[in-house]
Design a protein around this motif. Structure first.
Motif, PDB file in Angstrom:
ATOM      1  N   GLU A  30       0.816  -1.209   0.000  1.00 46.63           N
ATOM      2  CA  GLU A  30       0.000   0.000   0.000  1.00 46.63           C
ATOM      3  C   GLU A  30       0.858   1.271   0.000  1.00 46.63           C
ATOM      4  OE1 GLU A  30      -3.163  -0.067   2.916  1.00 46.63           O
ATOM      5  OE2 GLU A  30      -3.094  -2.247   2.941  1.00 46.63           O
ATOM      6  N   THR A 145     -11.394  -4.214 -10.806  1.00 46.76           N
ATOM      7  CA  THR A 145     -11.300  -4.202  -9.344  1.00 46.76           C
ATOM      8  C   THR A 145     -10.261  -5.210  -8.865  1.00 46.76           C
ATOM      9  OG1 THR A 145     -13.648  -3.594  -9.185  1.00 46.76           O
ATOM     10  CG2 THR A 145     -12.598  -4.432  -7.196  1.00 46.76           C
ATOM     11  N   CYS A 149      -6.733  -4.586  -6.725  1.00 49.27           N
ATOM     12  CA  CYS A 149      -6.355  -5.356  -5.539  1.00 49.27           C
ATOM     13  C   CYS A 149      -4.972  -5.974  -5.723  1.00 49.27           C
ATOM     14  CB  CYS A 149      -7.404  -6.429  -5.260  1.00 49.27           C
ATOM     15  SG  CYS A 149      -7.145  -7.299  -3.706  1.00 49.27           S
ATOM     16  N   ARG A 150      -4.674  -6.474  -6.909  1.00 50.94           N
ATOM     17  CA  ARG A 150      -3.347  -7.063  -7.155  1.00 50.94           C
ATOM     18  C   ARG A 150      -2.249  -6.033  -6.941  1.00 50.94           C
ATOM     19  NH1 ARG A 150       0.697  -7.121 -10.469  1.00 50.94           N
ATOM     20  NH2 ARG A 150      -0.202  -5.477 -11.761  1.00 50.94           N
ATOM     21  N   VAL A 153      -2.813  -4.602  -2.832  1.00 53.29           N
ATOM     22  CA  VAL A 153      -2.819  -5.552  -1.723  1.00 53.29           C
ATOM     23  C   VAL A 153      -1.913  -6.747  -1.983  1.00 53.29           C
ATOM     24  CG1 VAL A 153      -4.264  -6.998  -0.251  1.00 53.29           C
ATOM     25  CG2 VAL A 153      -5.169  -4.845  -1.152  1.00 53.29           C
ATOM     26  N   ALA A 424      -9.763  -1.771  -1.443  1.00 54.98           N
ATOM     27  CA  ALA A 424      -9.524  -2.793  -2.468  1.00 54.98           C
ATOM     28  C   ALA A 424      -9.661  -4.187  -1.878  1.00 54.98           C
ATOM     29  CB  ALA A 424      -8.135  -2.601  -3.075  1.00 54.98           C
ATOM     30  N   ALA A 425      -9.093  -4.377  -0.690  1.00 55.03           N
ATOM     31  CA  ALA A 425      -9.180  -5.684  -0.035  1.00 55.03           C
ATOM     32  C   ALA A 425     -10.608  -6.011   0.365  1.00 55.03           C
ATOM     33  CB  ALA A 425      -8.270  -5.706   1.198  1.00 55.03           C
ATOM     34  N   SER A 427     -13.338  -4.972  -1.087  1.00 50.63           N
ATOM     35  CA  SER A 427     -14.148  -5.269  -2.271  1.00 50.63           C
ATOM     36  C   SER A 427     -13.966  -6.720  -2.703  1.00 50.63           C
ATOM     37  CB  SER A 427     -13.788  -4.322  -3.412  1.00 50.63           C
ATOM     38  OG  SER A 427     -12.443  -4.496  -3.820  1.00 50.63           O
ATOM     39  N   ILE A 428     -12.732  -7.219  -2.669  1.00 48.46           N
ATOM     40  CA  ILE A 428     -12.480  -8.618  -3.039  1.00 48.46           C
ATOM     41  C   ILE A 428     -13.005  -9.561  -1.962  1.00 48.46           C
ATOM     42  CG2 ILE A 428     -10.702 -10.312  -3.599  1.00 48.46           C
ATOM     43  CD1 ILE A 428     -11.201  -8.178  -5.757  1.00 48.46           C
ATOM     44  N   ALA A 479      -9.864  -7.101   5.600  1.00 49.21           N
ATOM     45  CA  ALA A 479     -10.254  -8.143   4.646  1.00 49.21           C
ATOM     46  C   ALA A 479     -10.003  -9.525   5.244  1.00 49.21           C
ATOM     47  CB  ALA A 479      -9.476  -7.986   3.350  1.00 49.21           C
TER      48      ALA A 479
END
Length: 649
Positions: A30, A145, A149-150, A153, A424-425, A427-428, A479
Motif C-alpha cells: 500500500e 477491481t 487489488c493485485r 494488496v 480494495a481488499a 471489495s475482493i 479483509a
C-alpha cells in the motif's frame, strides 16, 4: 529545549539512519506509490483531498441509497488507485509517469460503477433480468477491481477469491447469475465489507492520519520510555508498550513495525539484544496492535456489523485478551533480559512521566472522545468525526504538535491514500462473501472439517486455526477478518453450537492477525528484520514464540467465553484474570528457559504444561496447573534464594 524533546532527539541520534519510506514500499504494498512533483503532484493531492471531503459529506449529510453510496465510493477508489499505484513495483520510481493504459483502466473502471449509478432505477426494476451489456460492464468492473487489488494488496487474496468463483462455475451457476450477484447486488463487491469501509473504516483511517500529524507516535514512545526505560531490558519493554499504544490508531502491523521499529529496534540492538530478537519483539508487539481496542485495525466495526453486536460490547470484550497478549510478550522480554544480563536505558534518556503527561497528555483526548461518544450511543461515523475535530483542536496547544494548513491538507491526503488498500481488499473480500452466500459453500466446508476432526472439538479448533493462518497470509486486517468470519467462524458455530457467536469470531480474528508474524509469509517479521539486519525467517520464528499467547488465547475464547465478558459474573472475571495471568507467566518462563535463574529442561516442560492446564476452564485443571506453577515458583524464587546449589536438581 524541553526534556521531552531531548529524549526523542536522543533516541533518534542513537538509532541508525533508516529509510522508512523505502522499507514501507518494500514490505507494505500500500506504500509503494508513484512519485509526483510540481503540477502533477498538486493535481493528485487535490484529488485525494476531494475524496476525503467527499467521505465527510457522504457520511454526515447525504441521503443517497446504500447502493449509490457504495458504488460511488468504489468508483472513486479505482480511479485513485490507477493514478497512484503502478503495475510493477519498479515503475513507482519513475517521476511523474503514468502509462496510457493506466489512465484508460482508471477511467473505464470508474465508468463501470458510474454505469451502475446512472442506471440504478432501471437495474433495480429488472432485478435478475440483466442484459448482455450489463453482464459485459459487470465483468469488466470485476476484472479491473481485481487488478486494483493485485497492485495495492497483493495476489494471495485474489487466489482465494478466484478459487471461490471457480467453485461457483463448477457448482453450475451461470456467468450471468454470478456477475449479477457479485456486481449488481449488496452481496458481492458492494457487500458488507465495502459498506463498513465506506462509513466507519475510512473515517478512522483519516483519524489515524490526523493523529499521526500531531506527533502522537513520538509521544507514545516517550511515554513508554518513562514507564519502562530504566527497567531490566528497558528498550524492548519500551517497544512493547509503544507498539501497543500506537496500535490504538494504526491499521497495519507492517506500518506499525516500521514506524516505531525505526526507533526502537536500533536502540534494542545497542542495548545488547540479538538483532533477530530485537526485530521479533517489534514485529510481535506491532502485530498485537491489530487486536488492541478501541479500533483493532478497524476490524471492531466490521465485527460489530457481522455479529450484530454493539461496538461497545466488542471493544470491552477485546480489553482483557489484549492485556494478556501484551503481558505475554512483556514477560518473555523480561526473562530474556534477565537471562542475558541486559540493563535499562541510561537515566539521561528517561523523561519524567508526570512532566511528560502534563505537557502532552492532551494528545490522548481524541481517543478519549472517540471511546466516550461511542459508549453513550453515537454512531461510529459521528464519533470518528468528533475525534478528528478534537485532534485538530488539541494540536493547537503546543507548537511542536500544531496542525498547519499544510499538515492539515497532508492529513486529508494521507487518509485518502491509506484508504485505497483497505477498500480494495474489502471489495475482493465481498466477492468471497457473495460466493459463499450464493453457493452455501460454508456449510460444505463445515461438514468436511467435521469429518476430518472426527467430531473432536479440540481437533476441529486446531484445523480451523491452520485454515485461518493460511487464509490470513499477506491479507490486510479488515479483509482478513471478513474472510475468516465468512468461511471459518460458521464452521466453529456448526461444530460447537454452544459457542457464543462473539467467541467464534474472536477466535478466527486472532489467528488471521498472527499470520503477519507466522512464517513463511510473516510480513511484519520481514519488515522488522530489514531494520535490524537480521534473518527474516528466524525473526518470524522468534516473533511467533514471543506471541505464543495469541496462539493460546483464542482457545480460551471458545472454552471459556467469560474472558470476553460473555455471560459472566464478577467471581468468574476474578478467577480467569488470576489463572490466565499466572498461566502466561509460567508459559513465558518455560519457553524462555529462565525465571529467577535458568530452568532445567524438566522445569521448562512442567512450567509450560502447568500454564496450558489453565486454558481449560474446569476447576480440576485450574488446580493442577496452579499446583505445578506454584511448585516451579517455589523452587525458583524461594529455594534458589537460599541455596543456589538447588540449580543442580
Amino acid at each position: 529545549m524541553s526534556e521531552v524533546k531531548h529524549t526523542a532527539h536522543s533516541l533518534m541520534e542513537e538509532a541508525e539512519q533508516i529509510d522508512v519510506d523505502a522499507l514501507m514500499a518494500e514490505y507494505d504494498r500500500e506504500s509503494n506509490t508513484r512519485h509526483y512533483t510540481g503540477v502533477p503532484r498538486k493535481i493528485v493531492r487535490c484529488i485525494l483531498v476531494v475524496f476525503s471531503l467527499y467521505i465527510f459529506y457522504m457520511n454526515l449529510f447525504s441521503v443517497w441509497p446504500e447502493q449509490i453510496r457504495r458504488t460511488s465510493f468504489v468508483g472513486f477508489i479505482i480511479f485513485m488507485a490507477f493514478a497512484l499505484y503502478p503495475a510493477k513495483k519498479k515503475s513507482a520510481k519513475r517521476e511523474n509517469y503514468v502509462p496510457w493504459y493506466d489512465i484508460v483502466l482508471g477511467i473505464v473502471g470508474a465508468a463501470c460503477f458510474a454505469y451502475f449509478i446512472i442506471n440504478f432505477e432501471t437495474l433495480s426494476a429488472r432485478a435478475t433480468r440483466i442484459t448482455q451489456l450489463d453482464v459485459i460492464v459487470g465483468v469488466v468492473g470485476l476484472l479491473i477491481t481485481a487488478e486494483v487489488c493485485r497492485r495495492v494488496v497483493g495476489i494471495p487474496i485474489l487466489v482465494v477469491a478466484g478459487a471461490f468463483i471457480a467453485y461457483a462455475f463448477y457448482a453450475g451457476y451461470s456467468l450471468k447469475r454470478i456477475v449479477y450477484t457479485l456486481f449488481y447486488t449488496l452481496d458481492g463487491i458492494l457487500g458488507t465489507p465495502i459498506g463498513v469501509c465506506s462509513t466507519f473504516i475510512v473515517l478512522f483511517i483519516i483519524l489515524g492520519s490526523f493523529l499521526e500529524k500531531t506527533n502522537i507516535g513520538t509521544f507514545f514512545i516517550d511515554m513508554a520510555n518513562s514507564i519502562a526505560g530504566r527497567a531490566v531490558g528497558g528498550p524492548a519493554k519500551v517497544a512493547v508498550i509503544s507498539s501497543a499504544l500506537e496500535g490504538m490508531y494504526s491499521g497495519s502491523s507492517v506500518a506499525n513495525t516500521v514506524g516505531s521499529g525505526s526507533v526502537t529496534i536500533p536502540v534494542m540492538k545497542k542495548a545488547g539484544y540479538d538483532k533477530d530478537f530485537a526485530a521479533a519483539v517489534e514485529a510481535a508487539a506491532s502485530t498485537g496492535g491489530q487486536i488492541m481496542p478501541p479500533i483493532m485495525g478497524a476490524a471492531a466495526f466490521l465485527m460489530a456489523e457481522m455479529t450484530e453486536t454493539s461496538y461497545a460490547t466488542i471493544a470491552l470484550a477485546a480489553v482483557f485478551p489484549a492485556i494478556l497478549y501484551f503481558s505475554g510478550i512483556f514477560l518473555m522480554v523480561h526473562f530474556e533480559a534477565k537471562k542475558t544480563g541486559l540493563k535499562g536505558l541510561p537515566k539521561e534518556h528517561i523523561p519524567n512521566f508526570f512532566k511528560l503527561f502534563f505537557q502532552k497528555g492532551y494528545l490522548f483526548l481524541p481517543i478519549v472522545v472517540l471511546i466516550t461518544t461511542m459508549s453513550i450511543g453515537y454512531t461510529a461515523s459521528r464519533a470518528a468525526c468528533l475525534a478528528i475535530l478534537t485532534s485538530i483542536v488539541v494540536s493547537m496547544f503546543r507548537e511542536d504538535t500544531r496542525l498547519t494548513p499544510q499538515t492539515f491538507v497532508e492529513a486529508l491526503e494521507n487518509g485518502a491514500k491509506n484508504t485505497i488498500g483497505v477498500a480494495a481488499a474489502c471489495s475482493i473480500a465481498g466477492i468471497i462473501v457473495g460466493i459463499v452466500s450464493l453457493t452455501g459453500l460454508g456449510l460444505k466446508l463445515a461438514d468436511g472439517l467435521l469429518t476430518l476432526s472426527g467430531g473432536i472439538n479440540i481437533i476441529a479448533l486446531f484445523l480451523t486455526m491452520i485454515a485461518c493462518l493460511i487464509l490470513g497470509m499477506g491479507v490486510p486486517t479488515t479483509a482478513n477478518y471478513v474472510i475468516m468470519a465468512t468461511i471459518t467462524a460458521p464452521i466453529i458455530l456448526k461444530l460447537m453450537p454452544e459457542t457464543p457467536v462473539l467467541a467464534a469470531h474472536f477466535f478466527v480474528f486472532y489467528f488471521g492477525v498472527v499470520a503477519d508474524i507466522t512464517p513463511p509469509v510473516a510480513l511484519a517479521a520481514y519488515a522488522g528484520s530489514a531494520i535490524s539486519g537480521g534473518n527474516p525467517i528466524r525473526t518470524g520464528v522468534i516473533a511467533t514464540k514471543l506471541a505464543i499467547s495469541a496462539f493460546i488465547i483464542p482457545y480460551m475464547f471458545v472454552l471459556n467465553p467469560a474472558m470476553l465478558m460473555v455471560n459472566t459474573s464478577l467471581p468468574q472475571i476474578i478467577q480467569f484474570s488470576i489463572t490466565s495471568m499466572l498461566g502466561m507467566f509460567a508459559i513465558a518462563g518455560g519457553l524462555e528457559g529462565f525465571m529467577k535463574s535458568k530452568l532445567p529442561i524438566w522445569q521448562r516442560i512442567l512450567a509450560v504444561a502447568g500454564g496450558l492446564m489453565l486454558i481449560e476452564p474446569s476447576l480440576t485443571t485450574d488446580l493442577i496447573g496452579i499446583v505445578i506453577i506454584v511448585f516451579i515458583i517455589f523452587i525458583q524464587y524461594v529455594l534458589k534464594g537460599k541455596d543456589k546449589s538447588v540449580e543442580s536438581v
